[in-house]
Enzyme design. Structure first.
Site, PDB file in Angstrom:
ATOM      1  N   ASP A 120       0.870  -1.175   0.000  1.00 51.15           N
ATOM      2  CA  ASP A 120       0.000   0.000   0.000  1.00 51.15           C
ATOM      3  C   ASP A 120       0.900   1.217   0.000  1.00 51.15           C
ATOM      4  O   ASP A 120       2.109   1.088   0.095  1.00 51.15           O
ATOM      5  CB  ASP A 120      -0.937  -0.022   1.212  1.00 51.15           C
ATOM      6  CG  ASP A 120      -2.254   0.673   0.924  1.00 51.15           C
ATOM      7  OD1 ASP A 120      -2.238   1.752   0.292  1.00 51.15           O
ATOM      8  OD2 ASP A 120      -3.303   0.150   1.328  1.00 51.15           O
ATOM      9  N   THR A 158     -10.104  -5.621  -0.078  1.00 50.34           N
ATOM     10  CA  THR A 158      -9.286  -5.261  -1.243  1.00 50.34           C
ATOM     11  C   THR A 158      -8.136  -6.260  -1.374  1.00 50.34           C
ATOM     12  O   THR A 158      -7.555  -6.703  -0.382  1.00 50.34           O
ATOM     13  CB  THR A 158      -8.719  -3.828  -1.129  1.00 50.34           C
ATOM     14  OG1 THR A 158      -7.976  -3.705   0.085  1.00 50.34           O
ATOM     15  CG2 THR A 158      -9.829  -2.793  -1.146  1.00 50.34           C
ATOM     16  N   ALA A 211      -7.334  -3.985   2.891  1.00 54.32           N
ATOM     17  CA  ALA A 211      -6.210  -4.784   3.391  1.00 54.32           C
ATOM     18  C   ALA A 211      -5.178  -5.059   2.305  1.00 54.32           C
ATOM     19  O   ALA A 211      -4.030  -5.367   2.597  1.00 54.32           O
ATOM     20  CB  ALA A 211      -6.739  -6.102   3.935  1.00 54.32           C
ATOM     21  N   LYS A 212      -5.600  -4.967   1.047  1.00 51.45           N
ATOM     22  CA  LYS A 212      -4.710  -5.205  -0.105  1.00 51.45           C
ATOM     23  C   LYS A 212      -3.887  -6.479   0.066  1.00 51.45           C
ATOM     24  O   LYS A 212      -2.704  -6.505  -0.212  1.00 51.45           O
ATOM     25  CB  LYS A 212      -3.832  -3.986  -0.350  1.00 51.45           C
ATOM     26  CG  LYS A 212      -4.657  -2.734  -0.674  1.00 51.45           C
ATOM     27  CD  LYS A 212      -3.824  -1.577  -1.148  1.00 51.45           C
ATOM     28  CE  LYS A 212      -4.661  -0.389  -1.578  1.00 51.45           C
ATOM     29  NZ  LYS A 212      -5.359   0.326  -0.490  1.00 51.45           N
ATOM     30  N   ARG A 213      -4.540  -7.554   0.514  1.00 53.03           N
ATOM     31  CA  ARG A 213      -3.872  -8.824   0.670  1.00 53.03           C
ATOM     32  C   ARG A 213      -3.640  -9.463  -0.697  1.00 53.03           C
ATOM     33  O   ARG A 213      -4.286  -9.088  -1.693  1.00 53.03           O
ATOM     34  CB  ARG A 213      -4.710  -9.758   1.553  1.00 53.03           C
ATOM     35  CG  ARG A 213      -4.908  -9.239   2.984  1.00 53.03           C
ATOM     36  CD  ARG A 213      -3.601  -9.052   3.717  1.00 53.03           C
ATOM     37  NE  ARG A 213      -3.800  -8.783   5.146  1.00 53.03           N
ATOM     38  CZ  ARG A 213      -3.671  -7.599   5.726  1.00 53.03           C
ATOM     39  NH1 ARG A 213      -3.350  -6.526   5.018  1.00 53.03           N
ATOM     40  NH2 ARG A 213      -3.838  -7.468   7.036  1.00 53.03           N
TER      41      ARG A 213
END
Lengths: 269, 269
Positions: free
Chosen positions: A99, B121, B95-97
């Site tokens: 991120d 996310t 969370a952009k995992r």
């Protein structure tokens, strides 16, 4: 931890083994489930039995996060145990975060400060300003995904951008980031034949290689193409060590499996 | 939550506003710091003051994770409060995992089951087998990073693979994944001119658009190019709402800011 301290440890132990702590409540031995914190009890026993043969430990953060606050506590106990009893070991938070800006700094704080890991895995999709905040932390390492070992790696990573595959562009571009010397890269062992070319792009960097053993990668091929003058490799094994036995002897068997790998690695050093 | 329920809520409230809960201990009003759980106290006040004007809330997971177990507790209290008092709201774990197979399932468990978010996310770098495990969860949504709003987006996302930019390849390829109808996409508002083309690739999908306001994106341009027959947009504002005042009136001012945005959005519905 400095890269030099990692290299020294590798030479002393004659091992570049990383043990993956993908600790799954459904796979740990039955007798541990009565423990107050089964995930930590399992990890502690695995660490005690394998630390002579390994130089790095890599908790897979998802396996802890899936249990919410309780899982986070198990993770914290695990890293605290490693840092207290085995400060020479290199620790990797396999978190694959990614991120930007201030948010990246928050993730870096979580893993480098709050939990005090030596390194964290990071996804490159969002580019420079999603990676450089991690690189601001001195003596901490950022392990960028380059070429992963899963089938989906071919969806995007090996697509070519004006003749250059995306994973190569990631290697080449990230080498220009500020404090790039603190970068390492994830390169899957199932694609060992790619390692030769990868070494021309990042000759000096450490590579974290998952996928040896259970996922089909060959230790020999990885060493042949991946080793450099400072070793430059960390080879991870998770399931092949930690779940080698599901009985009460799980830790002893894990120790034997780690010792076997260490012996194979020693031949290459 | 079904997509239809989200659309119904949007039409009723005449708003497609998402409030980003990037709750930073260094930015919340002084008087809250004496609270037992300042992050949750702040979030609760913001939610109470803005929920009439917003349809979605998006905690930025890094901001909680940075505080370790305590942060995870604040996050859990926040999502529990949203689910209990405002079950009509769409919730997004930002969370952009991104990890594969079993590990992806663990992350999905963390956000869809343990915390009970409606969506999460996810980063696309690792491909199909890093996304499909999230799509197995019925009435849960996976919001894939496509084109982000930061400068680093140009490092890789806009590189062309045989004439097709990576973000377009992500849109096109992911549309073939199993249960792709549960996909939404992150598209940065600072690149609103790209929206026209993006709409030709994913005409029916919801787009989560950050970067309006503080990051310079224009609401008007995003609406002009991004709206579809089912609305298809969630526009996020974080700092512009939650930190509009740092005084004791922070919640009231946040409510006013959210109301302003809702009014502007209503004109487009």
């Amino acid at each position: 931890m400095t890269t030099q301290a990692l290299v020294t440890q590798i030479r002393e132990k004659r091992s570049f083994l990383c043990v993956g702590l993908d600790t799954d409540m459904n796979k740990i031995p039955e007798h541990l489930k009565a423990e107050e914190d089964p995930l930590f009890a399992f990890n502690k026993a695995i660490i005690d039995a394998t630390h002579e043969y390994a130089v790095a430990y890599k908790p897979n953060i998802a396996f802890y996060e899936a249990h919410g606050i309780e899982g986070w506590k198990s993770l914290k106990k695990t890293i605290d145990y490693l840092n207290k009893h085995h400060p020479e070991l290199f620790t990797i938070a396999d978190a694959k975060r990614g991120d930007i800006g201030n948010t990246a700094t928050m993730y870096a704080n979580a893993f480098f400060k709050d939990l005090n890991f030596d390194s964290v895995t990071v996804a490159p999709y969002m580019g420079r300003d999603s990676v450089e905040p991690f690189l601001q932390f001195k003596n901490k390492h950022t392990i960028l995904l380059a070429l992963t070992s899963n089938p989906g790696a071919f969806d995007f990573q090996t697509g070519s951008d004006d003749g250059e595959e995306l994973y190569k562009k990631v290697l080449r571009t990230s080498a220009t980031y500020e404090n790039a010397s603190q970068l390492m890269y994830v390169v899957g062992a199932t694609k060992a034949e790619y390692l030769k070319e990868i070494r021309t792009l990042v000759p000096d960097s450490f590579l974290l290689v998952p996928g040896v053993g259970a996922q089909g990668g060959s230790l020999e091929e990885v060493c042949k193409y991946g080793l450099n003058s400072q070793v430059g490799l960390l080879i991870n094994s998770s399931r092949g060590i930690i779940y080698a036995s599901s009985g009460e002897d799980f830790a002893e068997v894990a120790g034997n499996k780690a010792a076997e790998l260490q012996e194979q690695m020693a031949k290459w050093l």
